[in-house]
Scaffold this active site. Structure first.
Site, short mmCIF file in Angstrom:
data_model
loop_
_atom_site.label_atom_id
_atom_site.label_comp_id
_atom_site.label_asym_id
_atom_site.label_seq_id
_atom_site.Cartn_x
_atom_site.Cartn_y
_atom_site.Cartn_z
N GLY A 18 9.28 -9.41 4.27
CA GLY A 18 10.44 -9.89 5.05
C GLY A 18 11.63 -10.39 4.24
O GLY A 18 12.77 -10.26 4.69
N GLU A 23 11.75 -17.02 1.23
CA GLU A 23 11.10 -16.57 2.46
C GLU A 23 12.17 -16.18 3.48
O GLU A 23 13.31 -16.64 3.41
CB GLU A 23 10.21 -17.72 2.98
CG GLU A 23 9.50 -17.49 4.28
CD GLU A 23 8.49 -16.35 4.30
OE1 GLU A 23 8.90 -15.20 3.98
OE2 GLU A 23 7.34 -16.57 4.69
N ASP A 24 11.81 -15.31 4.42
CA ASP A 24 12.78 -14.89 5.44
C ASP A 24 12.96 -15.94 6.54
O ASP A 24 14.07 -16.25 6.93
CB ASP A 24 12.39 -13.53 6.05
CG ASP A 24 10.94 -13.47 6.54
OD1 ASP A 24 10.19 -14.47 6.40
OD2 ASP A 24 10.55 -12.41 7.08
N ASP A 73 8.52 -20.55 10.68
CA ASP A 73 8.20 -20.59 12.11
C ASP A 73 7.24 -21.77 12.35
O ASP A 73 7.68 -22.90 12.49
CB ASP A 73 7.60 -19.22 12.46
CG ASP A 73 7.38 -19.02 13.94
OD1 ASP A 73 8.27 -19.33 14.74
OD2 ASP A 73 6.30 -18.52 14.31
N LYS A 90 13.08 -21.92 12.41
CA LYS A 90 12.91 -22.20 13.85
C LYS A 90 12.20 -23.55 13.98
O LYS A 90 10.99 -23.60 14.18
CB LYS A 90 11.99 -21.14 14.48
CG LYS A 90 12.59 -19.79 14.72
CD LYS A 90 11.56 -18.96 15.51
CE LYS A 90 11.83 -17.50 15.42
NZ LYS A 90 10.75 -16.70 16.05
N PHE A 142 12.80 -14.33 19.15
CA PHE A 142 12.29 -13.43 18.12
C PHE A 142 13.44 -12.61 17.55
O PHE A 142 14.14 -11.91 18.26
CB PHE A 142 11.21 -12.50 18.69
CG PHE A 142 10.38 -11.91 17.58
CD1 PHE A 142 9.28 -12.59 17.08
CD2 PHE A 142 10.73 -10.70 17.00
CE1 PHE A 142 8.55 -12.08 16.02
CE2 PHE A 142 10.01 -10.16 15.95
CZ PHE A 142 8.91 -10.85 15.46
N ASP A 165 11.11 -7.99 10.62
CA ASP A 165 10.60 -6.86 11.39
C ASP A 165 9.98 -7.28 12.71
O ASP A 165 9.63 -8.44 12.91
CB ASP A 165 9.50 -6.14 10.60
CG ASP A 165 8.20 -6.93 10.58
OD1 ASP A 165 8.24 -8.12 10.20
OD2 ASP A 165 7.16 -6.39 10.97
N ARG A 178 13.71 -3.57 9.96
CA ARG A 178 14.05 -4.32 8.74
C ARG A 178 15.39 -3.89 8.16
O ARG A 178 16.07 -4.66 7.49
CB ARG A 178 12.97 -4.10 7.66
CG ARG A 178 11.61 -4.68 7.99
CD ARG A 178 10.73 -4.65 6.75
NE ARG A 178 9.32 -4.83 7.04
CZ ARG A 178 8.72 -6.01 7.18
NH1 ARG A 178 9.40 -7.12 7.08
NH2 ARG A 178 7.42 -6.07 7.43
P1 IMP Z 1 4.89 -19.31 9.76
O1 IMP Z 1 3.70 -19.39 8.86
O2 IMP Z 1 4.50 -19.43 11.21
O3 IMP Z 1 5.99 -20.25 9.39
O4 IMP Z 1 5.30 -17.80 9.66
C1 IMP Z 1 6.40 -17.29 9.17
C2 IMP Z 1 6.29 -15.78 9.22
O5 IMP Z 1 6.19 -15.31 10.56
C3 IMP Z 1 7.53 -15.17 8.65
O6 IMP Z 1 7.38 -14.91 7.28
C4 IMP Z 1 7.67 -13.91 9.47
O7 IMP Z 1 6.96 -12.86 8.86
C5 IMP Z 1 7.02 -14.20 10.78
N1 IMP Z 1 8.02 -14.52 11.83
C6 IMP Z 1 8.17 -15.66 12.49
N2 IMP Z 1 9.17 -15.62 13.38
C7 IMP Z 1 9.69 -14.37 13.28
C8 IMP Z 1 10.79 -13.70 13.94
O8 IMP Z 1 11.50 -14.22 14.81
N3 IMP Z 1 11.02 -12.41 13.55
C9 IMP Z 1 10.29 -11.78 12.60
N4 IMP Z 1 9.27 -12.38 11.95
C10 IMP Z 1 8.97 -13.66 12.29
MG MG Z 2 7.17 -12.81 6.49
#
Ligand code: IMP
Ligand code: MG
Length: 181
Positions: A45, A101-102, A105, A133, A154, A161, A167
């Site tokens: 990402g 990181e992208d 979440d 987020k 999302f 992606d 992407r």
């Molecule tokens: P976390 O461990 O829940 O913070 O996960 C983060 C990962 O979830 C990111 O690296 C993304 O790959 C994926 N992710 C979370 N939200 C989105 C979104 O809105 N679009 C695309 N990927 C997302």
């Molecule tokens: Mg990711």
């Protein structure tokens, strides 16, 4: 692809501005340090974001890649991180490490990854995310450098992606809910 986008959240100009600003903040953070800077690009990402960002960091740096996924809450593996591609580098204490990181979440991926690197003796690990987020957080985590906070929607594009697609869109957009529901 564009038909699946509900609206554009950040266009190319917005992204350029965000990345430029992050690059300046990161440059300022590390400019007086005598340790070398290593950026860890989290695949897949953050590939596009990272490739723009590193060109805005006006310091010598080295690039590494990792590919990880975190297990969600409620599974028997909760609390763990799965490493698909690992870092091949020793003496992590000798570097300033910046994880790119992208999006943050739940916060699980980056909180676990920073912990993992600290367990391997990395004593200066910082994190940079393009998007955040905050309303989705399940564990306490805040990135050291954050480009832009978004509501609970999302998003896709600029590396992000849905099901490995979108992407290569040059902007960050909100995916139409009917695509993923
Ligand atoms: P976390 O461990 O829940 O913070 O996960 C983060 C990962 O979830 C990111 O690296 C993304 O790959 C994926 N992710 C979370 N939200 C989105 C979104 O809105 N679009 C695309 N990927 C997302
Ligand atoms: Mg990711």
């Amino acid at each position: 692809m564009i038909r699946d986008v509900e609206r554009i959240l950040l266009n190319e100009k917005d992204l350029e501005k965000i990345v430029e600003d992050l690059g300046a903040r990161i440059t300022n953070e590390y400019k007086d340090s005598d340790k070398p800077l290593v950026v860890i690009v989290i695949l897949k990402g953050s590939l596009i974001f990272a490739s723009d960002l590193i060109r805005r960091i006006e310091l010598p740096l080295e690039i590494e890649f990792m590919k990880v996924s975190s297990y969600g809450a409620g599974t028997k593996n909760s609390g763990e991180i799965k490493i698909h591609l690992d870092l091949h580098r020793e003496h992590l204490e000798d570097y300033n490490i910046l994880i790119i990181e992208d999006i943050v979440d739940s916060g699980r991926t980056l909180s676990r990854l920073t912990q993992l690197l600290r367990n391997r003796n990395a004593n200066n690990v910082k994190t940079c995310t393009l998007l955040d987020k905050p309303s989705r957080r399940e564990v306490e985590f805040e990135a050291d450098f954050c480009g832009y906070s978004i509501p609970d929607e999302f998003v896709i594009g600029y590396g992000l992606d849905f099901d490995e697609k979108y992407r290569n869109l040059p902007f960050v957009g909100v995916l139409k809910p009917e695509i993923y529901s």
